[in-house]
Design an enzyme around this catalytic site. Structure first.
Site, PDB file in Angstrom:
ATOM      1  N   HIS A 132       3.286  -2.202   8.682  1.00  0.00           N
ATOM      2  CA  HIS A 132       1.915  -1.703   8.833  1.00  0.00           C
ATOM      3  C   HIS A 132       1.142  -2.749   9.636  1.00  0.00           C
ATOM      4  O   HIS A 132       1.444  -3.943   9.556  1.00  0.00           O
ATOM      5  CB  HIS A 132       1.322  -1.550   7.427  1.00  0.00           C
ATOM      6  CG  HIS A 132      -0.028  -0.927   7.373  1.00  0.00           C
ATOM      7  ND1 HIS A 132      -1.177  -1.636   7.614  1.00  0.00           N
ATOM      8  CD2 HIS A 132      -0.421   0.338   7.091  1.00  0.00           C
ATOM      9  CE1 HIS A 132      -2.220  -0.832   7.474  1.00  0.00           C
ATOM     10  NE2 HIS A 132      -1.796   0.372   7.154  1.00  0.00           N
ATOM     11  N   ASP A 209       4.819  -7.152   1.401  1.00  0.00           N
ATOM     12  CA  ASP A 209       3.725  -6.188   1.402  1.00  0.00           C
ATOM     13  C   ASP A 209       4.162  -5.036   0.499  1.00  0.00           C
ATOM     14  O   ASP A 209       5.002  -4.221   0.875  1.00  0.00           O
ATOM     15  CB  ASP A 209       3.481  -5.728   2.853  1.00  0.00           C
ATOM     16  CG  ASP A 209       2.542  -4.530   2.927  1.00  0.00           C
ATOM     17  OD1 ASP A 209       2.168  -3.975   1.878  1.00  0.00           O
ATOM     18  OD2 ASP A 209       2.198  -4.146   4.062  1.00  0.00           O
ATOM     19  N   GLN A 212       2.985   0.128  -0.622  1.00  0.00           N
ATOM     20  CA  GLN A 212       3.598   1.432  -0.905  1.00  0.00           C
ATOM     21  C   GLN A 212       4.598   1.366  -2.052  1.00  0.00           C
ATOM     22  O   GLN A 212       5.087   2.407  -2.506  1.00  0.00           O
ATOM     23  CB  GLN A 212       4.297   1.979   0.352  1.00  0.00           C
ATOM     24  CG  GLN A 212       3.362   2.259   1.511  1.00  0.00           C
ATOM     25  CD  GLN A 212       2.348   3.370   1.213  1.00  0.00           C
ATOM     26  OE1 GLN A 212       2.506   4.163   0.273  1.00  0.00           O
ATOM     27  NE2 GLN A 212       1.286   3.414   1.991  1.00  0.00           N
ATOM     28  N   LYS A 235      -3.886   2.901  -4.064  1.00  0.00           N
ATOM     29  CA  LYS A 235      -2.651   3.694  -3.899  1.00  0.00           C
ATOM     30  C   LYS A 235      -1.944   3.829  -5.251  1.00  0.00           C
ATOM     31  O   LYS A 235      -1.021   4.612  -5.405  1.00  0.00           O
ATOM     32  CB  LYS A 235      -1.729   3.022  -2.882  1.00  0.00           C
ATOM     33  CG  LYS A 235      -2.352   2.938  -1.483  1.00  0.00           C
ATOM     34  CD  LYS A 235      -1.400   2.318  -0.494  1.00  0.00           C
ATOM     35  CE  LYS A 235      -2.061   1.840   0.766  1.00  0.00           C
ATOM     36  NZ  LYS A 235      -2.533   2.900   1.641  1.00  0.00           N
ATOM     37  N   CYS A 373      -0.995   3.643  11.190  1.00  0.00           N
ATOM     38  CA  CYS A 373      -1.200   2.184  11.310  1.00  0.00           C
ATOM     39  C   CYS A 373       0.148   1.471  11.419  1.00  0.00           C
ATOM     40  O   CYS A 373       0.323   0.356  10.883  1.00  0.00           O
ATOM     41  CB  CYS A 373      -2.007   1.615  10.150  1.00  0.00           C
ATOM     42  SG  CYS A 373      -3.615   2.354   9.976  1.00  0.00           S
TER      43      CYS A 373
HETATM   44  N1  C6P Z   1      -1.500   2.411   4.386  1.00  0.00           N
HETATM   45  C1  C6P Z   1      -1.411   4.785   4.881  1.00  0.00           C
HETATM   46  O1  C6P Z   1      -1.919   5.889   5.052  1.00  0.00           O
HETATM   47  P1  C6P Z   1      -5.082  -1.421   2.321  1.00  0.00           P
HETATM   48  O2  C6P Z   1      -5.775  -0.583   3.350  1.00  0.00           O
HETATM   49  O3  C6P Z   1      -5.411  -2.874   2.461  1.00  0.00           O
HETATM   50  O4  C6P Z   1      -5.216  -0.896   0.943  1.00  0.00           O
HETATM   51  O5  C6P Z   1      -3.501  -1.277   2.633  1.00  0.00           O
HETATM   52  C2  C6P Z   1      -2.997  -1.572   3.889  1.00  0.00           C
HETATM   53  C3  C6P Z   1      -1.542  -1.260   3.955  1.00  0.00           C
HETATM   54  C4  C6P Z   1      -0.640  -2.305   4.048  1.00  0.00           C
HETATM   55  N2  C6P Z   1       0.675  -2.082   4.038  1.00  0.00           N
HETATM   56  C5  C6P Z   1       1.186  -0.850   3.953  1.00  0.00           C
HETATM   57  C6  C6P Z   1       2.673  -0.667   3.913  1.00  0.00           C
HETATM   58  C7  C6P Z   1       0.329   0.248   3.876  1.00  0.00           C
HETATM   59  O6  C6P Z   1       0.847   1.469   3.782  1.00  0.00           O
HETATM   60  C8  C6P Z   1      -1.069   0.048   3.893  1.00  0.00           C
HETATM   61  C9  C6P Z   1      -2.027   1.213   3.882  1.00  0.00           C
HETATM   62  C10 C6P Z   1      -2.263   3.640   4.369  1.00  0.00           C
HETATM   63  O7  C6P Z   1      -0.225   4.591   5.105  1.00  0.00           O
HETATM   64  C11 C6P Z   1      -3.561   3.563   5.109  1.00  0.00           C
HETATM   65  S1  C6P Z   1      -3.372   3.068   6.782  1.00  0.00           S
END
Ligand code: C6P
Length: 415
Positions: A132, A209, A212, A235, A373
């Site tokens: 991401h 990270d 997910q 999430k 993203c």
């Molecule tokens: N992915 C998706 O629709 P935040 O925004 O900080 O809570 O998470 C960012 C992020 C980081 N790593 C991974 C693997 C992610 O999937 C995400 C967030 C969302 O896939 C929004 S772009």
């Protein structure tokens, strides 16, 4: 009851679970909501909503500051949520649990504190092709500022990491490996334990990270032996604007603060400031108190169902959805890893993913379309975007059937 396993396995009652999520009862464009955008953010059970509501109605106050009863109650609830998070990832101590805004802030914290003090010109940082942007750009910035090099583990046509290439990239100049536990664009579950072991053999640290992974799989940071682990509350069925950075205590102790302000200090004079102990050193300013307490409630909710039960159910749902998707002519799945979580990313002949998203919305179905993203993933598969249906444990086979029927109809119209 026949066995201990049967006695302890929590019952999975889908109808009862769905009733916990008030939003699932609403309609969108006159049709029952079918929510398949869980990877972007998941829906919240009434247990989380009521916990946040109770904080504001009954004991709203600042934490770690007041001697009055409300502040003591809020502080106790906030710190109790920290303990829930510690146990959720099996960290060794509450000092290793830092509350942040989310995964993005957790990664930026490490890049800006550990990174700026440890990364030298010529050092190497390894990420993967399926990251991401939140796990790419902070490292790019750090490399630009420090003169370090960014290396990328390639992925194969199934969307799996090429582990041989990873081994080849590792060397004594590697200082950090930053990889996703589960890819948001492909659903791939990465072999993070092996990734950590190989990195540690070269003396490199590992940040995972887990944005997910936290909602879908058991996390054990001590078993993984990772150095940092990041996840977001929203999430994981919790409120937005809050997340967790886990870090090994010795590393966090040695890192300078990220932001400066109230609560992160022990003593301030104009000559010198003494920083607070962990975890407060990294929690400057009034935090998202309601969010943290809500995250604690979300984890308790998930724990009551059991992450193993959730993972098992979602796996069955993914297999069902994958089988049905492959029956739709012209549908190409992007991400077909052997070890995969509940994400169905796909392109459909001649139908642009954005058009597909709009058509499905008219049927009350929420999916995400775009690059998610993760632009390098799109480049790797030579596509501009995908349509992505991401599953949660409150989704049903009937909802998959509704999605598949709508996809088949869309294909009829466009092709
Ligand atoms: N992915 C998706 O629709 P935040 O925004 O900080 O809570 O998470 C960012 C992020 C980081 N790593 C991974 C693997 C992610 O999937 C995400 C967030 C969302 O896939 C929004 S772009």
């Amino acid at each position: 009851m026949n066995s201990r396993a049967e006695m302890s396995a929590p019952a999975f009652d889908l109808e009862k679970i769905r009733q916990d999520f008030p939003i699932l009862a609403r309609e969108v464009r006159g049709k029952p909501l079918v929510y398949f955008d869980n990877a972007a953010t998941s829906q919240k059970p009434v247990q989380v909503i009521e916990t946040v509501d109770r904080y504001y109605r009954e004991y709203n106050s600042n934490i770690h500051r007041g001697v009055h009863s409300l502040s003591e109650e809020a502080t106790a609830a906030y710190e109790s949520a920290r303990d829930t998070c510690r146990s959720f990832v099996n960290a060794a101590s509450n000092q290793e649990i830092i509350f942040v805004k989310g995964t993005t802030e957790a990664i930026n914290l490490v890049a800006n504190t550990w990174g700026r003090t440890h990364i030298q010109p010529g050092d190497e940082i390894i990420i993967s092709w399926m990251e991401h942007h939140s796990n790419i750009v902070p490292w790019q910035l750090l490399c630009e500022q420090s003169g370090a090099k960014l290396k990328v583990i390639p992925i194969n046509d199934a969307g799996e990491l090429c582990m041989d290439e990873y081994r080849d990239l590792l060397n004594p100049r590697t200082k950090l490996v930053a990889v996703g536990h589960i890819s948001n664009a492909l659903g791939t579950i990465n072999p993070v334990k092996e990734i950590v072991e190989l990195a540690h053999q070269q003396g490199a640290l590992v940040l995972i990270d887990g944005a997910q992974a936290a909602p879908h799989t058991v996390i054990d940071v001590q078993m993984l032996d990772c150095d940092f682990y990041a996840f977001s509350s929203h999430k994981l069925y919790g409120p937005t604007g809050v997340g967790v950075l886990y870090g090994k205590q010795a590393l966090l102790e040695a890192m300078p603060p990220y932001q400066a302000g109230g609560d992160m200090i022990k003593m301030v004079t104009f000559d010198k400031t003494l920083y607070n102990d962990l975890p407060y050193k990294f929690e400057a300013g009034t935090p998202n108190i309601a969010g943290v307490i809500g995250l604690g409630a979300a984890i308790e909710y998930v724990n009551a169902i059991g992450l193993d039960t959730i993972a098992g159910y979602e796996h069955e749902l993914l297999e069902y959805a994958t089988g049905a998707a492959l029956n739709i002519e012209g549908l190409r799945l992007i991400g077909t890893a052997g070890n995969k979580a509940g994400i169905l990313s796909f392109v459909l002949d001649k139908v642009h993913p954005h058009d597909l998203g709009t058509i499905l919305d008219h049927e009350g179905i929420a999916i995400r379309t775009g690059h998610h993203c993760a632009m390098p993933v799109m480049d790797r598969f030579k596509i501009p975007a995908t349509a992505r249906a991401s599953l949660a444990f409150y989704n049903s086979r009937e909802e998959i059937d509704i999605l598949m029927a709508a996809l088949a109809d869309a294909r009829e119209v466009f092709c």
